[in-house]
Design an enzyme around this catalytic site. Structure first.
Site, PDB file in Angstrom:
ATOM      1  N   LYS A  39      -0.511 -14.788  -6.965  1.00  0.00           N
ATOM      2  CA  LYS A  39      -1.722 -14.871  -6.175  1.00  0.00           C
ATOM      3  C   LYS A  39      -2.885 -14.179  -6.879  1.00  0.00           C
ATOM      4  O   LYS A  39      -2.713 -13.098  -7.443  1.00  0.00           O
ATOM      5  CB  LYS A  39      -1.436 -14.162  -4.843  1.00  0.00           C
TER       6      LYS A  39
ATOM      7  N   LYS B 136       0.816  -1.217   0.000  1.00  0.00           N
ATOM      8  CA  LYS B 136       0.000   0.000   0.000  1.00  0.00           C
ATOM      9  C   LYS B 136       0.847   1.263   0.000  1.00  0.00           C
ATOM     10  O   LYS B 136       0.307   2.371  -0.088  1.00  0.00           O
ATOM     11  CB  LYS B 136      -0.927   0.003   1.227  1.00  0.00           C
TER      12      LYS B 136
ATOM     13  N   LYS C 200      -7.779  -9.189  -5.783  1.00  0.00           N
ATOM     14  CA  LYS C 200      -8.583  -8.101  -6.321  1.00  0.00           C
ATOM     15  C   LYS C 200      -7.719  -6.896  -6.657  1.00  0.00           C
ATOM     16  O   LYS C 200      -7.846  -6.295  -7.711  1.00  0.00           O
ATOM     17  CB  LYS C 200      -9.646  -7.731  -5.286  1.00  0.00           C
TER      18      LYS C 200
END
Ligand code: TRP
Length: 333
Positions: free
Chosen positions: A196, A118, A199
């Site tokens: 992986k 992030k 989203k």
């Protein structure tokens, strides 16, 4: 005899995908009869990194609930509830925060990865950094024995176990040490070949994708990049098309035949992918139908959540009164 308990859940930040299905949802469907199961829509946790977008979290509560019902989580067997409506979880979190060090939470590998991903740098929201402690409260408010989750959540269960041990050694045996249960498929790669399905990486096949969308995504999947012509020998190992074949195609002989011919340059990617799209669509079709049924009856979904939340609240109150007693804060009872 009382059944052992399960608690698990998801952040309502988007619809659920095939990674969720093989990582955790299938286990929930399988185990819901044997265990008393609680499945939580983790809106409080979703807000730790989406606090500026409450509307997104709000909208996804129903989406996640619909996905649960679509995959076959049975509201008569499983208690489905909303995290923020159980204030005891927040209360427990406050007490558990005394039992961990800052250093320890920031060492949690999943949190560390997410902080990096992030790009928080030095501005890590404190609520976000502490969410593993809140997750320990999620798991322990109902004294869960088992937590079906994807592999990335194992550090959370480990941290929960530490908190439980610390609590019990300080205040007496009140809490239960949970165990993680990982799906058969540890980590489903994304359709882009990324490690992986996620989203935030935009490489998902959603459980609610229409059949044409699934087919389009599968036909565009990352495959062996070194293979130019369908008669070039191809690589099966680590090729996401074959990882998916192994996971989703129940016909093992067919998969072995595809692999053999792929290695020998005797089958094209198109043929393997077409078949893959078919098997995934066959798996998803009954889920689409169940979803559609509930989408046309959202009032019933609300009722399921209300009823589940009421049940979760009762259990939370029981645990909380034991915790208060153990911690000597059970005034005026
Ligand atoms: N952290 C989980 C996720 O990101 C969601 C979650 C919240 C959870 N509380 C939980 C999972 C308790 C298992 C148990 O997917």
């Amino acid at each position: 005899m009382n059944k052992k308990r399960i608690l698990t859940g998801d952040r309502p930040t988007g619809r659920l995908h095939l990674g969720h299905l093989v990582g955790s949802l299938q286990n929930r469907v399988r185990l819901q009869d044997e265990y008393e199961q609680f499945v939580m829509i983790a809106d409080v946790q979703a807000l730790t990194d989406n606090f500026a977008e409450p509307q997104k979290v709000r909208e996804n509560i129903a989406e996640v609930a619909l996905d649960y019902l679509a995959v076959g989580i049975d509201p008569n067997e499983t208690t489905i509830f909303i995290q923020s409506l159980i204030p005891e979880i927040a209360e427990l979190t406050v007490y558990y925060l005394n039992l961990v060090t800052l250093e320890r939470v920031l060492r949690n590998p999943t949190v560390k990865d997410e902080i990096k991903q992030k790009g928080y740098g030095k501005n890590i929201p404190a609520g976000f950094a502490m969410y593993p402690v809140s997750q320990a409260a999620d798991i322990t408010f109902c004294k869960a024995n088992l937590v079906p989750v994807g592999e990335d959540q194992v550090p959370m269960i480990e941290q929960t176990r530490e908190i439980v041990r610390k609590f019990n050694s300080l205040y007496g045996e009140v809490l239960v040490e949970p165990e993680a249960r990982i799906g058969e498929v540890k980590r489903l790669p994304g359709i882009d070949g990324g490690a992986k399905m996620s989203k935030s990486l935009g490489n998902c096949i959603y459980l609610s994708d229409p059949a044409e969308e699934v087919t389009k995504k599968v036909m565009g999947m990352y495959t062996d990049p070194k293979r130019i012509h369908s008669n070039d020998p191809g690589t099966v190992e680590g090729n996401p098309v074959f990882v998916y074949q192994d996971v989703f195609n129940p016909n093992i002989e067919e998969v072995e035949d595809f692999k053999k011919r792929y290695r020998e340059g005797r089958v094209g990617d198109v043929e393997v992918k077409k078949r893959l799209a078919e098997v995934i669509n066959k798996l998803l079709e009954p889920m689409r139908q169940r979803r559609a049924k509930y989408e046309n009856n959202l009032g019933e979904v609300d009722e399921i959540l209300k009823k589940g939340t009421k049940r979760a609240k009762e259990v939370a109150e029981e645990t909380m009164s034991e915790v208060r007693k153990a911690m000597k804060i059970d005034y005026f009872v």
